[in-house]
Design an enzyme around this catalytic site. Structure first.
Site, short mmCIF file in Angstrom:
data_model
loop_
_atom_site.label_atom_id
_atom_site.label_comp_id
_atom_site.label_asym_id
_atom_site.label_seq_id
_atom_site.Cartn_x
_atom_site.Cartn_y
_atom_site.Cartn_z
N GLY A 56 27.33 35.54 176.67
CA GLY A 56 26.70 34.43 177.39
C GLY A 56 26.42 34.52 178.83
CD GLU A 57 25.25 34.61 183.67
OE1 GLU A 57 24.66 35.09 182.64
OE2 GLU A 57 25.84 35.14 184.47
CB SER A 58 31.21 35.73 182.52
OG SER A 58 30.44 36.40 183.55
CB CYS A 89 28.64 40.65 176.38
SG CYS A 89 27.54 41.25 177.73
NE ARG A 124 28.88 38.27 186.00
CZ ARG A 124 28.22 37.38 186.81
NH1 ARG A 124 28.50 37.07 187.88
NH2 ARG A 124 27.43 36.86 186.12
NE ARG A 174 21.03 39.52 183.73
CZ ARG A 174 21.63 38.67 184.18
NH1 ARG A 174 22.06 37.57 183.65
NH2 ARG A 174 21.99 38.76 185.64
CG HIS A 211 26.11 41.16 172.63
ND1 HIS A 211 26.55 39.84 172.57
CD2 HIS A 211 25.79 41.46 173.76
CE1 HIS A 211 26.53 39.58 174.12
NE2 HIS A 211 25.95 40.38 174.81
CD GLU A 250 28.06 39.23 169.46
OE1 GLU A 250 28.55 40.19 169.49
OE2 GLU A 250 27.43 38.45 170.40
#
Ligand code: GLN
Length: 186
Positions: A47-49, A79, A105, A133, A168, A170
């Site tokens: 997601g977005e850390s 991620c 990142r 990303r 990922h 998943e």
């Protein structure tokens, strides 16, 4: 065996689908009281850390989660989840900081931000890897060990019962990394 999936933001549902495919029971952590439910391992999704880190702090989930992991709760970060676990973050701030890894990142720049490849994962063999990303691991230290590399960059590591991937699993059909994690939990 019951696995908790952090579900504040990002690609948490896909982890649930992987665990369903492997027949592992799971539930989502959405608020502090969910941490009181018994579980044997926890997944931190992509997601977005920065957003996930802020939500973890705002919802007072950060410290209790850090303590659980430090006390030996098995954890699998993908991620952004990997970034949350890292002790040191280039281009961001450390959140849980339980793993002796230094990560960068958005490490591949804009154009190469998303790509797929197939590489060897130690203990599993060749697996498909999807990067979005993505960060990579600049270095591991302490008892952290490298599990996979691509293009000379470290993209998966393990330290005790902590597992982290820059890619990922998943988002592929290959369940072997999740199975690897479940074997760590057992
Ligand atoms: N770029 C994201 C971050 O820094 C990670 C991307 C992902 O989880 N797919 O948090």
């Amino acid at each position: 065996m019951k696995i908790a999936i952090l579900a504040l933001q990002g690609a948490f549902a896909e982890h649930g689908q992987m665990l369903d495919a492997l027949g592992a029971e799971h539930f989502e952590i959405r608020q502090k009281k969910d941490l009181e439910r018994g579980f044997d391992g926890v997944i931190l999704p992509g997601g977005e850390s920065t957003v996930m880190g802020r939500l973890l702090r705002d919802m007072e989930l950060c410290e209790p989660l850090r303590r659980k992991i430090a006390d030996g709760m098995p954890v699998f970060g993908t991620c952004a989840g990997l970034i949350l676990l890292a002790k040191s973050v280039e281009g961001g701030i450390s959140c849980l900081g339980t793993m002796d890894i230094r990560v960068k990142r958005n490490a591949y720049g804009r154009q190469l931000g998303s790509f797929s490849t197939e590489q060897t994962f130690k203990g599993i063999g060749k697996i498909p890897m999807t990067f979005i990303r993505a960060p990579y691991i600049v270095e591991v230290s302490g008892s952290a060990e490298v599990l996979a590399e691509t293009g000379g960059k470290i993209v998966a590591a393990r330290q005790g019962r902590q597992l982290a991937c820059a890619f990922h699993p998943e988002l592929t059909k290959d369940v072997r990394v999740h199975q690897y994690f479940l074997d760590m939990v057992k």
